[in-house]
Scaffold this motif. Structure first.
Motif, PDB file in Angstrom:
ATOM      1  N   PRO A   1      21.951  36.951 -68.058  1.00 52.90           N
ATOM      2  CA  PRO A   1      22.340  35.815 -68.888  1.00 52.90           C
ATOM      3  C   PRO A   1      21.117  34.954 -69.206  1.00 52.90           C
ATOM      4  O   PRO A   1      20.425  34.495 -68.294  1.00 52.90           O
ATOM      5  N   CYS A   2      20.854  34.753 -70.505  1.00 51.88           N
ATOM      6  CA  CYS A   2      19.669  33.987 -70.925  1.00 51.88           C
ATOM      7  C   CYS A   2      20.055  33.009 -72.029  1.00 51.88           C
ATOM      8  O   CYS A   2      19.292  32.819 -72.989  1.00 51.88           O
TER       9      CYS A   2
ATOM     10  N   GLU B   1      24.274  27.176 -69.870  1.00 50.23           N
ATOM     11  CA  GLU B   1      24.878  27.075 -68.547  1.00 50.23           C
ATOM     12  C   GLU B   1      26.381  27.367 -68.580  1.00 50.23           C
ATOM     13  O   GLU B   1      27.000  27.373 -69.628  1.00 50.23           O
TER      14      GLU B   1
ATOM     15  N   VAL C   1      23.393  40.420 -61.303  1.00 52.17           N
ATOM     16  CA  VAL C   1      23.241  39.379 -62.324  1.00 52.17           C
ATOM     17  C   VAL C   1      21.865  38.744 -62.102  1.00 52.17           C
ATOM     18  O   VAL C   1      21.603  38.201 -61.031  1.00 52.17           O
TER      19      VAL C   1
ATOM     20  N   GLU D   1      19.645  35.857 -63.338  1.00 49.87           N
ATOM     21  CA  GLU D   1      19.888  34.632 -64.119  1.00 49.87           C
ATOM     22  C   GLU D   1      18.635  34.125 -64.825  1.00 49.87           C
ATOM     23  O   GLU D   1      17.876  33.316 -64.278  1.00 49.87           O
TER      24      GLU D   1
ATOM     25  N   PRO E   1      23.670  29.407 -65.333  1.00 52.23           N
ATOM     26  CA  PRO E   1      24.664  30.187 -66.070  1.00 52.23           C
ATOM     27  C   PRO E   1      25.951  30.408 -65.286  1.00 52.23           C
ATOM     28  O   PRO E   1      26.972  30.731 -65.875  1.00 52.23           O
ATOM     29  N   THR E   2      25.891  30.225 -63.947  1.00 53.88           N
ATOM     30  CA  THR E   2      27.068  30.480 -63.115  1.00 53.88           C
ATOM     31  C   THR E   2      27.536  29.171 -62.487  1.00 53.88           C
ATOM     32  O   THR E   2      26.731  28.467 -61.872  1.00 53.88           O
TER      33      THR E   2
ATOM     34  N   ASP F   1      30.495  31.631 -58.955  1.00 51.86           N
ATOM     35  CA  ASP F   1      29.631  32.137 -57.898  1.00 51.86           C
ATOM     36  C   ASP F   1      30.463  32.729 -56.758  1.00 51.86           C
ATOM     37  O   ASP F   1      30.124  33.780 -56.200  1.00 51.86           O
TER      38      ASP F   1
ATOM     39  N   VAL G   1      23.134  38.641 -56.980  1.00 49.75           N
ATOM     40  CA  VAL G   1      22.616  37.648 -57.920  1.00 49.75           C
ATOM     41  C   VAL G   1      21.160  37.336 -57.580  1.00 49.75           C
ATOM     42  O   VAL G   1      20.839  37.086 -56.421  1.00 49.75           O
TER      43      VAL G   1
ATOM     44  N   ASP H   1      19.061  31.527 -60.535  1.00 50.09           N
ATOM     45  CA  ASP H   1      18.238  30.922 -61.590  1.00 50.09           C
ATOM     46  C   ASP H   1      16.934  30.296 -61.109  1.00 50.09           C
ATOM     47  O   ASP H   1      15.887  30.524 -61.701  1.00 50.09           O
TER      48      ASP H   1
ATOM     49  N   CYS I   1      14.886  33.243 -60.468  1.00 47.22           N
ATOM     50  CA  CYS I   1      14.818  34.279 -61.504  1.00 47.22           C
ATOM     51  C   CYS I   1      14.067  33.830 -62.759  1.00 47.22           C
ATOM     52  O   CYS I   1      13.322  34.603 -63.343  1.00 47.22           O
TER      53      CYS I   1
ATOM     54  N   ARG J   1      21.587  32.524 -53.522  1.00 50.11           N
ATOM     55  CA  ARG J   1      21.483  31.203 -54.172  1.00 50.11           C
ATOM     56  C   ARG J   1      21.284  30.122 -53.104  1.00 50.11           C
ATOM     57  O   ARG J   1      20.436  29.242 -53.235  1.00 50.11           O
TER      58      ARG J   1
END
Ligand code: NAD
Length: 491
Positions: free
Chosen positions: A367-368, A371, A387, A389, A394-395, A400, A410, A413, A416, A469
């Protein structure tokens, strides 16, 4: 009432609650696998009222995509999500309460209103934000976003995430974010230049090369950075002028930008996917993946994945979604998007709807875009193993939990997509030292820095037995806690 006035209205105040419930019902009906694809709703979005004010896709024949509802209804929760994530890490590692109190608040929230002359000779007054969350580790650092959904809560959330990102990656910056609530499609390039310049002027000494350094984000780019740089440099004394070139990063090369900065965020995403794949015995050659958002981050991530022989099988952006199970050429699609502004109408793939896009069976989802795209409902649709991020946030928290329950891995973000701020730091360093690094040097240093952050996250996840995360958050908070403990609180 003029469009601009309506844009500024609180989205939640626009329609009675029961109508929003109805909308939510429609969303849930369509958001489950096996049920109807997309929703039929003839009328205006209950959140922004005027369909053409919304950044999300305009309807075709009265069909709205369900993430339209979702983006509006969930948007205000981004800051709450960020704080919830922090609390989750605090529950695992009992960080110093007083330090957490400091980090729960932003340091400075700057709101400016500034006039800009439009091409018809009239003046428009725009609202701009710069939120500086924390500068314990170095100057404030963060992107500038130009988007109709920008508001103070969104910018606060993104500024806070920047603090975690710089702390996690061990670079000497703090966290900030800024933006203007506008749709660039409403303005000519000349008007955009005047907007970028007046915004910079209005911010004045609230930004600076050793104090707060903006960079590109959604709908801003190297050109906008060059205008901001020039405006800032033109408002200091002539003797200071050339000491300020590093007031922004993500500049064009000729204006002091760095090799590799444009692709840096996508490059970081790909370095991490490669590392994750090798750690988890996933063969990237021929591996199918899907990308949401085909702007700077998404298009670069896809183009760099091509080198691994991976297969891009579906793409979604603000104009629509497309798929081809035999593979879409990311370079060809990037040229098409550059010319036509989005993926819609790309003839070498089939158009698909949002629900089909999310349910595409693939190894990796990148996902780019914006949010809150992966929620409790949409996370159930995903049919991937990983995923990665590229986007910020995005999540959401509920999404989550679903990813964890469904054992979808994951790369979070703040790890990532940190390639952008890492190479921004390299650009800033090169400017300060009057150096110019070649692309190999930039890429080598980026890889070393981002993989070191990956290793710290993996180790924390193993040590505390938490998801990645939470592990990333723990690493970031631990670094900030250490610095606060060493220095104490003045006076
Ligand atoms: P961009 O403006 O270049 O591209 C944004 C893309 O998202 C576009 O393709 C747009 O069509 C798409 N999009 C917007 N709304 C959408 C929707 N509702 N559904 C599907 N697609 C949608 O922006 P960018 O710089 O690539 O940033 C993308 C994300 O990455 C943002 O979350 C940003 O904060 C994050 N990020 C960017 C950088 C950077 O260096 N540019 C660094 C770190 C994180």
């Amino acid at each position: 009432m003029k469009n601009s006035d309506q844009k500024a209205r609180n989205l939640d105040d626009i329609k009675p609650v029961d109508q929003r419930k109805e909308w939510k019902l429609l969303y849930h009906q369509s958001g489950r696998p096996g049920l109807e694809e997309g929703i039929k709703f003839k009328g205006l979005c209950p959140y922004c009222e005027l369909r053409d004010m919304c950044s999300l896709p305009k309807p075709e024949g009265g069909v709205w995509r369900c993430n339209h509802y979702q983006a509006h209804s969930k948007k205000s929760n981004l800051y709450e999500n960020v704080l919830k994530q922090m609390e989750k890490a605090e529950e695992v590692v009992h960080f110093d309460n007083d330090i957490c109190k400091i980090l729960t608040e932003t340091m400075n929230e700057i709101v400016v209103h500034f006039p800009v002359k439009m091409k018809d000779g009239r003046v428009k007054v725009l609202k701009g934000y710069r939120v500086q969350h924390n500068n314990a580790l170095g100057p404030f650092k963060g992107g500038m976003r130009f988007h109709p959904a920008v508001d103070i809560d969104e910018i606060k959330a993104l500024a806070t995430m920047m603090t975690w990102k710089t702390a996690l990656t061990n670079i000497p910056f703090g966290g900030a974010k800024g933006g203007i609530q506008l749709d660039p499609a409403d303005f000519s390039p000349e008007e955009m230049e005047r907007i970028a310049r007046r915004f910079t002027y209005a911010l004045g000494n609230n930004i600076g090369p050793e104090y707060d350094i903006p960079a590109p984000d959604v709908n801003t780019n190297a050109q906008i950075m060059a205008w901001m740089q020039d405006t800032y440099m033109s408002t200091v004394t002539p003797t200071e002028r050339n000491r300020c070139a590093h007031v922004v990063t993500g500049k064009p090369l000729e204006s002091g930008g760095s090799q590799g900065r444009e692709k840096a965020t996508g490059q970081g995403v790909v370095f991490l996917i490669e590392k994750w794949a090798s750690d988890h015995d996933m063969d990237l050659k021929g591996a199918p993946y899907i990308v949401q958002g085909f702007g700077n981050v998404g298009s670069w991530a896809a183009r760099l994945m091509k080198k691994n022989g991976s297969k891009l099988i579906a793409v979604e952006d603000v104009t629509g979604a497309i798929a081809d199970k035999n593979g879409i050429d990311p370079d060809d699609l990037a040229s098409y998007v550059k010319e036509f502004g989005g993926v819609r109408g790309y003839q070498k793939a089939e158009p698909i709807d949002h629900v089909t896009f999310l349910g595409t069976s693939a190894d990796i989802f990148i996902p780019c875009a914006l949010e809150n795209q992966i929620t409790d409902a949409t996370a159930e649709l995903l049919n991937v193993k990983l995923v990665a991020e590229g986007a910020n946030g995005p999540t959401d928290s509920e999404g989550d939990q679903v990813l964890q329950r469904r054992k979808i891995a994951v790369i979070p973000d703040i790890l990532c997509n940190s390639g952008g701020v890492i190479v921004s730091y390299f650009e800033w360093l090169q400017n300060k030292r009057s150096e110019f690094w070649d692309i190999d040097e930039v890429d080598t240093k980026l890889k070393k820095t981002i993989i070191a952050a990956y290793d710290r996250v993996r180790e924390a996840a193993e040590k505390y037995k938490v998801d990645w995360r939470t592990a990333a958050q723990i690493v970031a908070l631990a670094r900030l806690e250490m610095v606060y403990k060493e220095r104490g609180i003045y006076p």
